[in-house]
Design an enzyme around this catalytic site. Sequence first.
Site, short mmCIF file in Angstrom:
data_model
loop_
_atom_site.label_atom_id
_atom_site.label_comp_id
_atom_site.label_asym_id
_atom_site.label_seq_id
_atom_site.Cartn_x
_atom_site.Cartn_y
_atom_site.Cartn_z
N TYR A 61 -14.19 5.89 -12.69
CA TYR A 61 -14.23 4.72 -11.81
C TYR A 61 -14.92 3.56 -12.52
CZ TYR A 61 -14.85 1.99 -7.54
OH TYR A 61 -14.81 1.00 -6.59
N ASP B 263 3.53 1.89 -4.86
CA ASP B 263 2.55 2.56 -5.71
C ASP B 263 2.23 1.58 -6.85
OD1 ASP B 263 1.15 4.00 -7.57
OD2 ASP B 263 2.63 5.61 -7.77
N VAL B 264 1.01 1.06 -6.86
CA VAL B 264 0.70 0.03 -7.86
C VAL B 264 0.72 0.57 -9.29
CG1 VAL B 264 -0.65 -1.42 -6.27
CG2 VAL B 264 -1.82 0.33 -7.66
N ASN C 133 -6.04 -5.26 -5.37
CA ASN C 133 -7.19 -4.64 -4.73
C ASN C 133 -7.10 -3.13 -4.59
OD1 ASN C 133 -9.52 -4.62 -2.65
ND2 ASN C 133 -7.78 -3.84 -1.46
N ASP D 103 0.86 -1.17 0.00
CA ASP D 103 0.00 0.00 0.00
C ASP D 103 0.91 1.23 0.00
OD1 ASP D 103 -3.27 0.23 1.07
OD2 ASP D 103 -2.08 2.06 0.95
N1 LIG Z 1 -15.87 0.79 -0.70
C1 LIG Z 1 -16.71 0.40 -1.62
O1 LIG Z 1 -17.93 0.62 -1.52
C2 LIG Z 1 -16.22 -0.37 -2.83
C3 LIG Z 1 -17.17 -0.94 -3.68
C4 LIG Z 1 -16.72 -1.67 -4.78
C5 LIG Z 1 -15.37 -1.84 -5.01
N2 LIG Z 1 -14.48 -1.26 -4.15
C6 LIG Z 1 -13.05 -1.47 -4.42
O2 LIG Z 1 -12.45 -2.09 -3.30
C7 LIG Z 1 -11.04 -1.82 -3.33
C8 LIG Z 1 -10.58 -1.41 -1.96
O3 LIG Z 1 -11.20 -0.17 -1.64
P1 LIG Z 1 -11.71 0.17 -0.17
O4 LIG Z 1 -13.17 0.37 -0.26
O5 LIG Z 1 -11.13 -0.75 0.81
O6 LIG Z 1 -11.10 1.66 -0.02
P2 LIG Z 1 -9.92 2.23 0.86
O7 LIG Z 1 -9.74 3.62 0.41
O8 LIG Z 1 -10.21 1.95 2.30
O9 LIG Z 1 -8.68 1.32 0.43
C9 LIG Z 1 -7.96 1.52 -0.76
C10 LIG Z 1 -6.48 1.37 -0.45
O10 LIG Z 1 -5.74 1.48 -1.67
C11 LIG Z 1 -4.58 2.23 -1.39
N3 LIG Z 1 -4.06 2.83 -2.61
C12 LIG Z 1 -4.59 3.86 -3.31
N4 LIG Z 1 -3.80 4.18 -4.35
C13 LIG Z 1 -2.76 3.31 -4.31
C14 LIG Z 1 -1.61 3.14 -5.10
N5 LIG Z 1 -1.37 3.93 -6.17
N6 LIG Z 1 -0.74 2.16 -4.78
C15 LIG Z 1 -0.96 1.37 -3.70
N7 LIG Z 1 -2.02 1.50 -2.89
C16 LIG Z 1 -2.91 2.48 -3.20
C17 LIG Z 1 -5.00 3.27 -0.37
O11 LIG Z 1 -3.89 3.79 0.36
C18 LIG Z 1 -5.97 2.46 0.49
O12 LIG Z 1 -5.32 1.89 1.61
C19 LIG Z 1 -10.84 -0.75 -4.42
O13 LIG Z 1 -10.35 -1.36 -5.59
C20 LIG Z 1 -12.24 -0.23 -4.64
O14 LIG Z 1 -12.41 0.32 -5.91
C21 LIG Z 1 -14.85 -0.54 -3.07
#
Ligand SMILES: NC(=O)c1ccc[n+]([C@@H]2O[C@H](COP(=O)([O-])OP(=O)(O)OC[C@H]3O[C@@H](n4cnc5c(N)ncnc54)[C@H](O)[C@@H]3O)[C@@H](O)[C@H]2O)c1
Length: 245
Positions: free
Chosen positions: A153, A60-61, A87, A36
Amino acid sequence: MAVANRVVLVTGAAGGLGAAVARRLAEPGTALVLCDLDDAGMKDVVASLPGTPVLTRVVDVGDAEQVDAAVAAAVEEFGGLHVMVNNAGVIAPNARIHNLTAADWDLALRVNLMGVVHGMTAAIRVMRGAGGGSIVNTASVAGLTAWAYAAPYGATKAAVVHLTKIAAVEYAKERIRVNCICPGTFESGMSARIPREAMAAMEARHPLGFGVPEDVAGAFAYLAGDESRWTTGAAIVVDGGYAAP
Ligand SMILES: NC(=O)c1ccc[n+]([C@@H]2O[C@H](COP(=O)([O-])OP(=O)(O)OC[C@H]3O[C@@H](n4cnc5c(N)ncnc54)[C@H](O)[C@@H]3O)[C@@H](O)[C@H]2O)c1
């Protein structure tokens, strides 16, 4: 047990869903590599995983070299990579298309799409020579249905669904399964950044209401482990009924 004695890498591991998936996959003998941008957040996750061998990497992914280095570290530290969970994700500002900037699109493409591309590429290179593995990508119901005000998105998540299917076909012969999960809305850092009115409208469209990350994590365990051995190219919807109507 889904992934006992396997090496599992999770990106976005400091976030709501990534942390829940890491905790769900922390079984006896499992070794975890958490990636992360948020180092402190990952340390909190590690503290919740006593007894599990864990390596954390600030990655950074969107940067292929950093992702390659994290996968190489998994191999060096734990002897291989069996499960790759791509993820990490970001949500663009809530806006119609004509109000979005090129930078908004760049960020979504870089993290949500190229982050998955880099993770899949690095994992496949290791798994091909090691008898296979399981790759699980986080997409979204926003990649299957039209979410207004979230074009970067939704478009990048749709691309993840399609990329998953293509990779599944390309690598089945090498015993690499590639699947994705399409969650509905659950509580996390990401959903906290969505405007309150938009969240209220969204909640009304989830028959079971909003979820929490733990409601989604079991699907990752299923796809990561051998119980899903005949499943590849799937986009599994876990969404409280959002996509049912
Ligand atoms: N929360 C929702 O309702 C929801 C719904 C559908 C899908 N998602 C997906 O679930 C996944 C996780 O999201 P979440 O809801 O846990 O949100 P979150 O913001 O809690 O977690 C996302 C994580 O990704 C990290 N991140 C962001 N950019 C990055 C990068 N360039 N390199 C490495 N890490 C990076 C952030 O630091 C964070 O810890 C995402 O792919 C999101 O699109 C979330």
